[in-house]
Design a protein around this motif. Structure first.
Motif, PDB file in Angstrom:
ATOM      1  N   TYR A  22       0.849  -1.195   0.000  1.00 37.43           N
ATOM      2  CA  TYR A  22       0.000   0.000   0.000  1.00 37.43           C
ATOM      3  C   TYR A  22       0.885   1.247   0.000  1.00 37.43           C
ATOM      4  CZ  TYR A  22       0.972  -0.448   5.007  1.00 37.43           C
ATOM      5  OH  TYR A  22       1.597  -0.597   6.221  1.00 37.43           O
ATOM      6  N   LEU A  23       0.415   2.301  -0.653  1.00 33.42           N
ATOM      7  CA  LEU A  23       1.165   3.548  -0.777  1.00 33.42           C
ATOM      8  C   LEU A  23       0.307   4.687  -0.240  1.00 33.42           C
ATOM      9  CD1 LEU A  23       1.462   1.729  -3.624  1.00 33.42           C
ATOM     10  CD2 LEU A  23       3.236   3.437  -4.048  1.00 33.42           C
ATOM     11  N   MET A  24       0.705   5.279   0.880  1.00 31.65           N
ATOM     12  CA  MET A  24      -0.010   6.410   1.452  1.00 31.65           C
ATOM     13  C   MET A  24       0.429   7.689   0.734  1.00 31.65           C
ATOM     14  SD  MET A  24      -1.916   5.104   3.770  1.00 31.65           S
ATOM     15  CE  MET A  24      -2.105   3.820   4.997  1.00 31.65           C
ATOM     16  N   LYS A  25      -0.557   8.549   0.389  1.00 29.20           N
ATOM     17  CA  LYS A  25      -0.251   9.759  -0.384  1.00 29.20           C
ATOM     18  C   LYS A  25      -0.748  11.009   0.333  1.00 29.20           C
ATOM     19  CE  LYS A  25      -0.391   7.373  -4.847  1.00 29.20           C
ATOM     20  NZ  LYS A  25      -0.969   7.378  -6.202  1.00 29.20           N
ATOM     21  N   ASN A  26      -0.023  12.110   0.143  1.00 29.47           N
ATOM     22  CA  ASN A  26      -0.418  13.368   0.785  1.00 29.47           C
ATOM     23  C   ASN A  26      -1.317  14.191  -0.146  1.00 29.47           C
ATOM     24  OD1 ASN A  26       1.277  14.497  -1.135  1.00 29.47           O
ATOM     25  ND2 ASN A  26       2.879  15.080   0.330  1.00 29.47           N
ATOM     26  N   LYS A  27      -1.553  15.456   0.250  1.00 32.57           N
ATOM     27  CA  LYS A  27      -2.452  16.338  -0.489  1.00 32.57           C
ATOM     28  C   LYS A  27      -1.976  16.573  -1.921  1.00 32.57           C
ATOM     29  CE  LYS A  27      -5.282  20.265   0.917  1.00 32.57           C
ATOM     30  NZ  LYS A  27      -5.403  21.357   1.912  1.00 32.57           N
ATOM     31  N   LYS A  28      -0.648  16.525  -2.136  1.00 34.80           N
ATOM     32  CA  LYS A  28      -0.079  16.758  -3.462  1.00 34.80           C
ATOM     33  C   LYS A  28       0.057  15.469  -4.265  1.00 34.80           C
ATOM     34  CE  LYS A  28       2.710  20.662  -1.812  1.00 34.80           C
ATOM     35  NZ  LYS A  28       4.096  21.170  -1.626  1.00 34.80           N
ATOM     36  N   ASN A  29      -0.515  14.389  -3.747  1.00 37.57           N
ATOM     37  CA  ASN A  29      -0.467  13.075  -4.393  1.00 37.57           C
ATOM     38  C   ASN A  29       0.945  12.477  -4.378  1.00 37.57           C
ATOM     39  OD1 ASN A  29      -2.154  11.064  -5.497  1.00 37.57           O
ATOM     40  ND2 ASN A  29      -1.297  11.441  -7.541  1.00 37.57           N
ATOM     41  N   GLU A  30       1.781  12.940  -3.431  1.00 40.41           N
ATOM     42  CA  GLU A  30       3.128  12.392  -3.274  1.00 40.41           C
ATOM     43  C   GLU A  30       3.084  11.204  -2.319  1.00 40.41           C
ATOM     44  OE1 GLU A  30       5.563  16.637  -3.574  1.00 40.41           O
ATOM     45  OE2 GLU A  30       4.873  15.877  -1.628  1.00 40.41           O
ATOM     46  N   VAL A  31       3.877  10.182  -2.608  1.00 40.74           N
ATOM     47  CA  VAL A  31       3.935   8.993  -1.747  1.00 40.74           C
ATOM     48  C   VAL A  31       4.750   9.332  -0.494  1.00 40.74           C
ATOM     49  CG1 VAL A  31       4.715   6.607  -1.541  1.00 40.74           C
ATOM     50  CG2 VAL A  31       3.737   7.424  -3.696  1.00 40.74           C
ATOM     51  N   ILE A  32       4.118   9.200   0.688  1.00 41.10           N
ATOM     52  CA  ILE A  32       4.818   9.533   1.943  1.00 41.10           C
ATOM     53  C   ILE A  32       5.084   8.295   2.800  1.00 41.10           C
ATOM     54  CG2 ILE A  32       3.971  11.907   2.040  1.00 41.10           C
ATOM     55  CD1 ILE A  32       1.852  10.962   4.054  1.00 41.10           C
ATOM     56  N   TYR A  33       4.481   7.157   2.432  1.00 41.18           N
ATOM     57  CA  TYR A  33       4.763   5.921   3.160  1.00 41.18           C
ATOM     58  C   TYR A  33       4.426   4.727   2.281  1.00 41.18           C
ATOM     59  CZ  TYR A  33       5.003   2.376   6.800  1.00 41.18           C
ATOM     60  OH  TYR A  33       5.354   1.272   7.543  1.00 41.18           O
ATOM     61  N   VAL A  34       5.300   3.720   2.319  1.00 40.88           N
ATOM     62  CA  VAL A  34       5.065   2.469   1.606  1.00 40.88           C
ATOM     63  C   VAL A  34       5.155   1.336   2.616  1.00 40.88           C
ATOM     64  CG1 VAL A  34       5.916   0.876  -0.161  1.00 40.88           C
ATOM     65  CG2 VAL A  34       6.023   3.336  -0.562  1.00 40.88           C
ATOM     66  N   GLY A  35       4.183   0.434   2.590  1.00 39.21           N
ATOM     67  CA  GLY A  35       4.196  -0.713   3.495  1.00 39.21           C
ATOM     68  C   GLY A  35       3.728  -1.969   2.796  1.00 39.21           C
ATOM     69  N   LYS A  36       4.094  -3.117   3.372  1.00 41.02           N
ATOM     70  CA  LYS A  36       3.627  -4.395   2.836  1.00 41.02           C
ATOM     71  C   LYS A  36       2.678  -5.014   3.850  1.00 41.02           C
ATOM     72  CE  LYS A  36       7.075  -7.573   4.702  1.00 41.02           C
ATOM     73  NZ  LYS A  36       7.479  -6.704   5.806  1.00 41.02           N
ATOM     74  N   ALA A  37       1.859  -5.968   3.429  1.00 42.01           N
ATOM     75  CA  ALA A  37       0.914  -6.604   4.333  1.00 42.01           C
ATOM     76  C   ALA A  37       0.600  -8.011   3.865  1.00 42.01           C
ATOM     77  CB  ALA A  37      -0.373  -5.782   4.404  1.00 42.01           C
ATOM     78  N   LYS A  38       0.416  -8.911   4.835  1.00 40.12           N
ATOM     79  CA  LYS A  38      -0.064 -10.256   4.513  1.00 40.12           C
ATOM     80  C   LYS A  38      -1.530 -10.189   4.099  1.00 40.12           C
ATOM     81  CE  LYS A  38       2.926 -12.875   7.654  1.00 40.12           C
ATOM     82  NZ  LYS A  38       2.944 -13.772   8.836  1.00 40.12           N
ATOM     83  N   VAL A  39      -2.286  -9.323   4.827  1.00 41.54           N
ATOM     84  CA  VAL A  39      -3.707  -9.118   4.525  1.00 41.54           C
ATOM     85  C   VAL A  39      -3.904  -7.617   4.347  1.00 41.54           C
ATOM     86  CG1 VAL A  39      -6.076  -9.426   5.315  1.00 41.54           C
ATOM     87  CG2 VAL A  39      -4.330 -11.132   5.909  1.00 41.54           C
ATOM     88  N   LEU A  40      -4.041  -7.171   3.113  1.00 39.17           N
ATOM     89  CA  LEU A  40      -4.097  -5.734   2.819  1.00 39.17           C
ATOM     90  C   LEU A  40      -5.207  -5.026   3.596  1.00 39.17           C
ATOM     91  CD1 LEU A  40      -3.422  -5.312  -1.000  1.00 39.17           C
ATOM     92  CD2 LEU A  40      -2.303  -4.068   0.851  1.00 39.17           C
ATOM     93  N   ARG A  41      -6.410  -5.580   3.596  1.00 36.88           N
ATOM     94  CA  ARG A  41      -7.544  -4.900   4.230  1.00 36.88           C
ATOM     95  C   ARG A  41      -7.271  -4.645   5.716  1.00 36.88           C
ATOM     96  NH1 ARG A  41     -11.709  -8.063   2.770  1.00 36.88           N
ATOM     97  NH2 ARG A  41     -11.310  -9.500   4.486  1.00 36.88           N
ATOM     98  N   ASN A  42      -6.873  -5.677   6.433  1.00 39.65           N
ATOM     99  CA  ASN A  42      -6.662  -5.539   7.881  1.00 39.65           C
ATOM    100  C   ASN A  42      -5.599  -4.498   8.204  1.00 39.65           C
ATOM    101  OD1 ASN A  42      -8.490  -7.578   8.030  1.00 39.65           O
ATOM    102  ND2 ASN A  42      -7.053  -9.145   8.736  1.00 39.65           N
ATOM    103  N   ARG A  43      -4.505  -4.530   7.434  1.00 34.20           N
ATOM    104  CA  ARG A  43      -3.390  -3.630   7.745  1.00 34.20           C
ATOM    105  C   ARG A  43      -3.758  -2.172   7.478  1.00 34.20           C
ATOM    106  NH1 ARG A  43      -0.438  -1.551  10.498  1.00 34.20           N
ATOM    107  NH2 ARG A  43       1.769  -1.162  10.241  1.00 34.20           N
ATOM    108  N   VAL A  44      -4.368  -1.897   6.343  1.00 32.62           N
ATOM    109  CA  VAL A  44      -4.669  -0.512   5.978  1.00 32.62           C
ATOM    110  C   VAL A  44      -5.785   0.055   6.857  1.00 32.62           C
ATOM    111  CG1 VAL A  44      -5.346   1.050   4.124  1.00 32.62           C
ATOM    112  CG2 VAL A  44      -3.848  -0.890   3.623  1.00 32.62           C
ATOM    113  N   VAL A  45      -6.797  -0.752   7.153  1.00 29.86           N
ATOM    114  CA  VAL A  45      -7.895  -0.295   8.019  1.00 29.86           C
ATOM    115  C   VAL A  45      -7.368   0.107   9.396  1.00 29.86           C
ATOM    116  CG1 VAL A  45      -9.931  -1.087   9.307  1.00 29.86           C
ATOM    117  CG2 VAL A  45      -9.763  -1.528   6.862  1.00 29.86           C
ATOM    118  N   SER A  46      -6.336  -0.602   9.885  1.00 29.47           N
ATOM    119  CA  SER A  46      -5.806  -0.332  11.232  1.00 29.47           C
ATOM    120  C   SER A  46      -5.309   1.105  11.398  1.00 29.47           C
ATOM    121  CB  SER A  46      -4.671  -1.304  11.561  1.00 29.47           C
ATOM    122  OG  SER A  46      -3.519  -1.025  10.774  1.00 29.47           O
ATOM    123  N   TYR A  47      -4.911   1.746  10.290  1.00 27.69           N
ATOM    124  CA  TYR A  47      -4.432   3.132  10.379  1.00 27.69           C
ATOM    125  C   TYR A  47      -5.577   4.105  10.664  1.00 27.69           C
ATOM    126  CZ  TYR A  47       0.112   1.810   8.443  1.00 27.69           C
ATOM    127  OH  TYR A  47       1.353   1.246   8.239  1.00 27.69           O
TER     128      TYR A  47
END
Length: 609
Positions: A22-47
């Motif tokens: 998953y790639l988190m993006k800021n207001k300017k559409n710039e990538v500010i964080y990259v992470g990996k996950a075994k289960v994408l839904r669970n990991r991203v929802v946790s934020y």
């Protein structure tokens, strides 16, 4: 803000349960964080769920997220490869980045009448001779230190030359660490020859240097120059000793990386020692702060370190057994193009190596945080021993002391970063227990501590600060007493008992599951013994003071017209016999609410004791 988080959470809830990045993006559409996950839904929802439960660094990142993207992969291995590739590509602000801040390093032979050999980072136009460049500062410093020691070259700030007066040599001369140029017993020609040999040693290594010097020694013997032959013999012997010491690192000529880490507060320090041909050739160290999940940080480090490193050995020894060995072995093998094994050694030479690297990491972190290395090691060992999430930087320890059924008291001491924090010590006068009952007394003390936290938690100081670990001076029944209070209050902090042997010395840690031996971990053992001794000393000291005060109170009640209440008022105000004796009659009269005549009688009575 909450509307934004709700929208992001709704989007995350629609993600797949497959592995991915998953790639988190800021207001300017710039990538500010990259992470990996075994289960994408669970990991991203946790934020985006329970925002207030995150630490400050994660909160800061989430506040800057306006959208996210994702890439689904077939396996966690593919997610790892892709994650490292995307981090290289985007250099996200909130990822751990391994910056290559190594410059070039040189060995300098100064342009002087008596040249010195030093390690420098810059090549100047000063007439000096430079050997290099080298990428590793570690190798350069080690080589310079070694050559100065072997050839007994000066490392002080004294100036040598024909125009300087002779001096008495310093200690280094007498312990055979220096030729003693200041005494004038080495001429320029002789010194130049020694420096030439030293440079040859730096350029060609020990084997060729020894062979050359052996030939020179034999020639000197043939020429009957026995003094020079002896000096050459001693120099050869010194080189051989250094070489032997280097070889003890590895018994075989192996290429190995040994990795360990040390943590404290929200910092983590990684150290990598590189062994090539059985010798240490380099050391890399990195310190990161604001770490919220140490397990993730460890995985990130290993993956990213080898994603940008071309010098990969076939064997990597690592200190941590929580790493997914198969996953990262496969990833690094792919990076290297040949089979690379990762092992977590438990004994033998490998264990000695990773322990040495761990010690290096702890000392490096201690230097950064201005702590003591042995205390960081002790806290790290304690965390591993007790299976804590991180080293306990703030520890509270409790003990009970009594004299029969009277004078029942408790004491709490605090150790912060492995050292006593006396300003946070607290005393407890046990109120609810009338007869000797250590377990009931411990329950009262812990209950009062928990309730004080409820009153003061907004201050985050004193009772308003939660400890990382609670230690009880006692065995399993004391631990069970504490558990009752925690269960009753719905409160939890890791807690353990400290068990003593028949000679009143710290023997083990106890929990609900039984005793945990600590004898094999020297630093943790010494810290626990220190904590147990300190809480016992502090509590006993308080109990003795209470006993003295009670005895004084009883003595005052022997005065006609002075009952227990007035005696207690006098003790609480004056604290000691000396203070009461020195006080004037009017003050005594006012405190005890008696006439001046009775106050004089009290003063005279105390003087007679």
């Amino acid at each position: 803000m909450h509307d934004k988080l709700e929208k992001l959470k709704d989007k995350a809830l629609r993600l797949t349960d497959k592995p991915g990045v998953y790639l988190m993006k800021n207001k300017k559409n710039e990538v500010i964080y990259v992470g990996k996950a075994k289960v994408l839904r669970n990991r991203v929802v946790s934020y985006f769920r329970k925002f207030d439960s995150h630490d400050e660094k994660v909160k800061s990142m989430i506040l800057n997220v306006y959208d996210f993207d994702f890439i689904v992969t077939d396996s966690e291995f593919e997610a790892l490869v892709l994650e490292c590739s995307l981090i290289k590509q985007h250099s996200p602000k909130y990822n751990i980045l391994l910056k290559d801040d190594k410059g070039y390093h040189y060995i300098k032979i100064s342009n002087e009448e008596f040249p010195r050999i030093t390690a420098v980072m810059k090549k100047n136009d000063d007439g000096a001779t430079y050997i290099g460049p080298y990428i590793s500062s570690f190798v350069v410093k080690q080589a310079v230190e070694e050559v100065n020691k072997v050839f007994m070259l000066p490392t002080c700030t004294e100036k040598f030359g024909s125009g300087n007066k002779k001096k008495r040599p310093c200690l280094n001369y007498y312990i055979k660490r220096c030729l003693g140029l200041c005494s004038g017993n080495v001429n320029r020609e002789e010194y130049a020859e020694i420096v030439k040999q030293a440079i040859d040693y730096l350029k060609n290594g020990s084997i060729q240097s020894i062979e050359k010097m052996k030939q020179q020694m034999e020639q000197a013997s043939q020429d009957l120059d026995y003094e020079r032959a002896i000096k050459l013999r001693d120099r050869i012997s010194a080189i051989e000793k250094v070489t032997q010491k280097q070889k003890i690192y590895l018994k075989e000529d192996k290429d190995i990386d040994a990795i360990a880490y040390s943590t404290m507060d929200n910092y983590i320090c990684f150290v990598v020692l590189k062994f090539r041909g059985g010798h240490i050739v380099d050391k890399d160290d990195y310190i990161f702060n604001d770490i919220t999940d140490f397990d993730v940080a460890k995985e990130d480090f290993v993956g990213r370190y080898y994603s940008q490193n071309d010098d990969i050995p076939k064997l990597i020894l690592i200190y941590d057994d929580k790493l997914d060995i198969d996953l990262y072995s496969s990833y690094i093998t792919k990076q290297a193009g040949y089979s690379v094994k990762i092992k977590v050694p438990k004994r033998g030479e490998g264990k000695r190596l990773v322990d040495m690297v761990f010690s290096n990491a702890s000392e490096q972190l201690a230097s950064k945080l201005k702590y003591c290395g042995k205390e960081i090691i002790a806290l790290q060992q304690l965390a591993e021993l007790l299976d804590l999430e991180k080293p306990p930087s703030y520890i509270e320890a409790y003990d009970i002391s009594n004299l029969g059924d009277t004078g029942i008291v408790g004491g709490m001491v605090v150790f912060e970063n492995g050292v006593p924090s006396k300003k946070n010590y607290r005393k407890f006068s046990i109120k609810s227990v009338q007869v000797r009952d250590d377990y009931a007394s411990m329950r009262e003390m812990i209950l009062r501590r928990i309730r004080e936290y409820g009153k003061e938690k907004s201050t985050n100081a004193g009772f308003g600060r939660l400890p990382d670990l609670i230690l009880i001076d006692g065995g399993s029944r004391h631990v069970a007493a504490v558990k009752q209070v925690f269960d009753q209050e719905g409160f939890y902090v890791p807690y353990f008992g400290m068990v003593k042997d028949s000679k009143h010395r710290t023997r083990a840690i106890t929990s609900e599951g039984g005793e945990i031996s600590i004898s094999s971990l020297k630093n943790a053992f010494l810290l626990l013994a220190k904590i147990q001794d300190e809480v016992h000393r502090y509590t006993i000291s308080y109990q003795r003071n209470v006993r003295k005060r009670t005895a004084f109170e009883i003595e005052l009640t022997h005065i006609d017209g002075i009952g227990q209440k007035k005696a207690l008022k006098l003790i609480r105000h004056f604290k000691s016999k000396t203070a009461l004796i020195k006080s004037d009659i009017k003050k005594i009269s006012k405190v005890a609410n008696v006439s001046e005549e009775k106050a004089r009688e009290i003063s005279n009575f105390v003087k007679s004791l």
